[in-house]
Scaffold this motif. Structure first.
Motif, PDB file in Angstrom:
ATOM      1  N   ALA A 169       6.235 -47.079  20.457  1.00  0.00           N
ATOM      2  CA  ALA A 169       6.542 -46.751  19.061  1.00  0.00           C
ATOM      3  C   ALA A 169       7.229 -45.397  18.956  1.00  0.00           C
ATOM      4  O   ALA A 169       8.167 -45.218  18.161  1.00  0.00           O
ATOM      5  CB  ALA A 169       5.259 -46.759  18.237  1.00  0.00           C
ATOM      6  N   GLU A 170       6.787 -44.432  19.766  1.00  0.00           N
ATOM      7  CA  GLU A 170       7.388 -43.102  19.719  1.00  0.00           C
ATOM      8  C   GLU A 170       8.870 -43.153  20.092  1.00  0.00           C
ATOM      9  O   GLU A 170       9.711 -42.519  19.440  1.00  0.00           O
ATOM     10  CB  GLU A 170       6.630 -42.167  20.667  1.00  0.00           C
ATOM     11  CG  GLU A 170       7.154 -40.742  20.679  1.00  0.00           C
ATOM     12  CD  GLU A 170       6.390 -39.850  21.639  1.00  0.00           C
ATOM     13  OE1 GLU A 170       6.817 -38.699  21.840  1.00  0.00           O
ATOM     14  OE2 GLU A 170       5.369 -40.316  22.194  1.00  0.00           O
ATOM     15  N   LEU A 187      10.917 -45.171  17.336  1.00  0.00           N
ATOM     16  CA  LEU A 187      10.974 -44.443  16.066  1.00  0.00           C
ATOM     17  C   LEU A 187      11.922 -43.258  16.148  1.00  0.00           C
ATOM     18  O   LEU A 187      12.581 -42.919  15.152  1.00  0.00           O
ATOM     19  CB  LEU A 187       9.579 -43.973  15.659  1.00  0.00           C
ATOM     20  CG  LEU A 187       8.690 -45.003  14.964  1.00  0.00           C
ATOM     21  CD1 LEU A 187       7.293 -44.459  14.745  1.00  0.00           C
ATOM     22  CD2 LEU A 187       9.302 -45.440  13.629  1.00  0.00           C
ATOM     23  N   TRP A 230      15.201 -44.732  15.566  1.00  0.00           N
ATOM     24  CA  TRP A 230      15.290 -45.153  14.170  1.00  0.00           C
ATOM     25  C   TRP A 230      15.572 -43.967  13.245  1.00  0.00           C
ATOM     26  O   TRP A 230      16.408 -44.041  12.339  1.00  0.00           O
ATOM     27  CB  TRP A 230      13.989 -45.839  13.749  1.00  0.00           C
ATOM     28  CG  TRP A 230      13.828 -45.943  12.271  1.00  0.00           C
ATOM     29  CD1 TRP A 230      13.093 -45.131  11.450  1.00  0.00           C
ATOM     30  CD2 TRP A 230      14.458 -46.894  11.402  1.00  0.00           C
ATOM     31  NE1 TRP A 230      13.206 -45.517  10.139  1.00  0.00           N
ATOM     32  CE2 TRP A 230      14.044 -46.606  10.088  1.00  0.00           C
ATOM     33  CE3 TRP A 230      15.320 -47.965  11.617  1.00  0.00           C
ATOM     34  CZ2 TRP A 230      14.464 -47.338   8.995  1.00  0.00           C
ATOM     35  CZ3 TRP A 230      15.737 -48.703  10.520  1.00  0.00           C
ATOM     36  CH2 TRP A 230      15.320 -48.400   9.235  1.00  0.00           C
ATOM     37  N   ARG A 231      14.874 -42.857  13.463  1.00  0.00           N
ATOM     38  CA  ARG A 231      15.062 -41.691  12.598  1.00  0.00           C
ATOM     39  C   ARG A 231      16.480 -41.149  12.694  1.00  0.00           C
ATOM     40  O   ARG A 231      17.054 -40.685  11.711  1.00  0.00           O
ATOM     41  CB  ARG A 231      14.037 -40.618  12.964  1.00  0.00           C
ATOM     42  CG  ARG A 231      12.619 -40.991  12.547  1.00  0.00           C
ATOM     43  CD  ARG A 231      11.582 -40.106  13.187  1.00  0.00           C
ATOM     44  NE  ARG A 231      10.235 -40.572  12.856  1.00  0.00           N
ATOM     45  CZ  ARG A 231       9.191 -40.461  13.668  1.00  0.00           C
ATOM     46  NH1 ARG A 231       9.334 -39.901  14.871  1.00  0.00           N
ATOM     47  NH2 ARG A 231       8.010 -40.913  13.297  1.00  0.00           N
ATOM     48  N   ALA A 289      18.553 -43.603  10.662  1.00  0.00           N
ATOM     49  CA  ALA A 289      18.257 -43.504   9.234  1.00  0.00           C
ATOM     50  C   ALA A 289      18.742 -42.194   8.633  1.00  0.00           C
ATOM     51  O   ALA A 289      18.919 -42.104   7.408  1.00  0.00           O
ATOM     52  CB  ALA A 289      16.750 -43.659   9.010  1.00  0.00           C
ATOM     53  N   GLY A 311      12.412 -48.082   5.452  1.00  0.00           N
ATOM     54  CA  GLY A 311      11.399 -47.117   5.886  1.00  0.00           C
ATOM     55  C   GLY A 311      10.850 -47.414   7.267  1.00  0.00           C
ATOM     56  O   GLY A 311      11.067 -48.498   7.826  1.00  0.00           O
ATOM     57  N   GLU A 312      10.110 -46.460   7.811  1.00  0.00           N
ATOM     58  CA  GLU A 312       9.564 -46.600   9.161  1.00  0.00           C
ATOM     59  C   GLU A 312       8.560 -47.746   9.255  1.00  0.00           C
ATOM     60  O   GLU A 312       8.546 -48.482  10.247  1.00  0.00           O
ATOM     61  CB  GLU A 312       8.913 -45.287   9.607  1.00  0.00           C
ATOM     62  CG  GLU A 312       9.911 -44.167   9.840  1.00  0.00           C
ATOM     63  CD  GLU A 312       9.257 -42.910  10.392  1.00  0.00           C
ATOM     64  OE1 GLU A 312       8.026 -42.952  10.675  1.00  0.00           O
ATOM     65  OE2 GLU A 312       9.957 -41.894  10.539  1.00  0.00           O
ATOM     66  N   PHE A 343      10.411 -50.930   9.317  1.00  0.00           N
ATOM     67  CA  PHE A 343      11.100 -51.050  10.605  1.00  0.00           C
ATOM     68  C   PHE A 343      10.150 -51.547  11.689  1.00  0.00           C
ATOM     69  O   PHE A 343      10.462 -52.497  12.420  1.00  0.00           O
ATOM     70  CB  PHE A 343      11.700 -49.698  10.995  1.00  0.00           C
ATOM     71  CG  PHE A 343      12.148 -49.621  12.425  1.00  0.00           C
ATOM     72  CD1 PHE A 343      13.180 -50.426  12.904  1.00  0.00           C
ATOM     73  CD2 PHE A 343      11.527 -48.753  13.311  1.00  0.00           C
ATOM     74  CE1 PHE A 343      13.587 -50.354  14.232  1.00  0.00           C
ATOM     75  CE2 PHE A 343      11.928 -48.672  14.637  1.00  0.00           C
ATOM     76  CZ  PHE A 343      12.959 -49.474  15.102  1.00  0.00           C
ATOM     77  N   LEU A 344       8.980 -50.949  11.812  1.00  0.00           N
ATOM     78  CA  LEU A 344       8.019 -51.369  12.836  1.00  0.00           C
ATOM     79  C   LEU A 344       7.540 -52.800  12.593  1.00  0.00           C
ATOM     80  O   LEU A 344       7.340 -53.566  13.543  1.00  0.00           O
ATOM     81  CB  LEU A 344       6.831 -50.407  12.876  1.00  0.00           C
ATOM     82  CG  LEU A 344       7.145 -48.981  13.353  1.00  0.00           C
ATOM     83  CD1 LEU A 344       5.900 -48.108  13.260  1.00  0.00           C
ATOM     84  CD2 LEU A 344       7.689 -48.980  14.777  1.00  0.00           C
TER      85      LEU A 344
END
Length: 358
Positions: free
Chosen positions: A93-94, A97, A100-101, A104, A138-139, A142-143
């Motif tokens: 996830a780290e 993400l 992703w950030r 985004a 949003g996160e 996304f997950l």
């Protein structure tokens, strides 16, 4: 050193179909050849494998093709629900993400698309078998979309398709594509070669998901192999967000008066036909594409190998009947009562053996 689980689509490593699936690899190849494609990043199929191990679902996955009937279905459901419902391992996830950030940070919405190692291959396209999620903001969403795409490998329809091609789902894996959502004024698909030797484009206003979901009858544009437009056939492109009869069409990227006219003019169709031929050259075989048109021009969203064969007529009686054209959900011949369905509420009229026309 282990390769990164996340790579930008512009990275040459994204062209490795064994890690990122043919869908991502083909798109990376188009971008590398200078064709217009969205940016974004790809998530290695090894992230899926690590998540499977993290959740201790390996034995259930292997049991699906090795146990009969109801027990196999229970094991498949356990894998699917486990991938869908359980949190992603913190280390994975780290990494995703962080990517992703960065995506985004540019603002706008995103798309999360499956890129299974078994799809978009010659003879096993898996078109429509997995999942794509549009408009992710949003996160948390996304997950959730990542988990849902992983779980889609174990859906009933995907398992049936794999069984028909002698593919063990435990022996393959799911990669993902994460890209910015194109604010499409128009979008659609294309075939670089039809059985008649032409090229074919389909188009609708807005997002192409309206075509995939049968909400519209798209425009059809036939081009010769020389790139010249032979015919533009307007479709029926008004569609509603839900089944509410008597209310007007949903406001989209065009006015209501524009819904009836073709999405592409001759010049645009010729330009898109050129991109279609270039995609065929890059992939090396006839291709089926998905495309979108925004204020910057055309973007190629996907290119997969296309099997082209002469149509087989099983009986001379069919030669004497009018020929149908459209967006078929399957290939083959059928007989029965034709039922035209314009909306989901009309599905109650469909009986066993009827031919569904949308």
């Amino acid at each position: 050193m282990r390769p990164s689980l996340v790579v930008p689509l512009a990275d040459p490593a994204a062209g490795n179909a064994a890690r990122f699936g043919p869908k991502a690899a083909n798109l990376a190849g188009l971008g590398g050849a200078g064709l217009p494609v969205p940016g974004g990043f790809a998530i290695d199929a090894d992230a899926y494998r690590r998540q499977l191990r993290h959740l201790r679902l390996g034995s259930a996955a292997r049991a699906v093709m090795r146990t009969p009937g109801p027990e196999a279905r229970r094991q498949a459901l356990a894998v699917r629900l486990g991938l869908m419902a359980q949190p992603i391992a913190p280390a994975i996830a780290e990494l995703i993400l962080a990517a992703w950030r960065q995506l985004a940070a540019g603002g706008g919405l995103a798309v999360v698309r499956s890129s299974a190692l078994v799809e978009d291959r010659s003879g096993a396209g898996f078109a429509g078998q997995f999942e794509s999620f549009l408009g992710i903001a949003g996160e948390a969403d996304f997950l959730t979309a990542v988990r849902a795409c992983w779980a889609a490998l174990w859906s009933v329809r995907a398992l049936r398709y794999m069984a028909s091609h002698a593919i063990d789902p435990a022996e393959t894996a799911m990669s993902l594509l994460v890209q910015p959502l194109i604010a499409a004024r128009a979008s659609g698909g294309g075939l670089s070669r039809t059985a008649e030797g032409d090229m074919l484009l389909t188009a609708t206003w807005g997002l192409g998901s309206a075509i995939a979901q049968g909400e519209v009858v798209p425009d059809r544009v036939r081009l010769g192999r020389d790139g010249r437009v032979r015919a533009i056939e307007p479709g029926r492109k008004e569609h509603r967000e839900s089944c509410v009869h008597g209310q007007g069409p949903v406001a989209g990227p065009v006015t209501q008066a524009e819904f009836g006219r073709p999405c592409l003019d001759t010049e645009q169709a010729v330009a898109l036909g050129h991109l279609l031929r270039r995609a065929e050259e890059v992939i090396g075989v006839p291709v089926e594409i998905e495309w979108a048109l925004d204020d910057r021009g055309f973007m190629l969203l996907q290119a997969r190998p296309l099997a082209v064969a002469e149509p087989a007529v099983p009986d001379e009686i069919w030669i004497r009947h009018p020929r149908l054209s459209g967006q078929g959900a399957g290939v083959g011949w059928g007989s029965g009562h034709a039922r035209v369905v314009n909306c989901e509420c009309e599905l109650a009229r469909i009986g066993t053996g009827d031919i569904l026309v949308t």
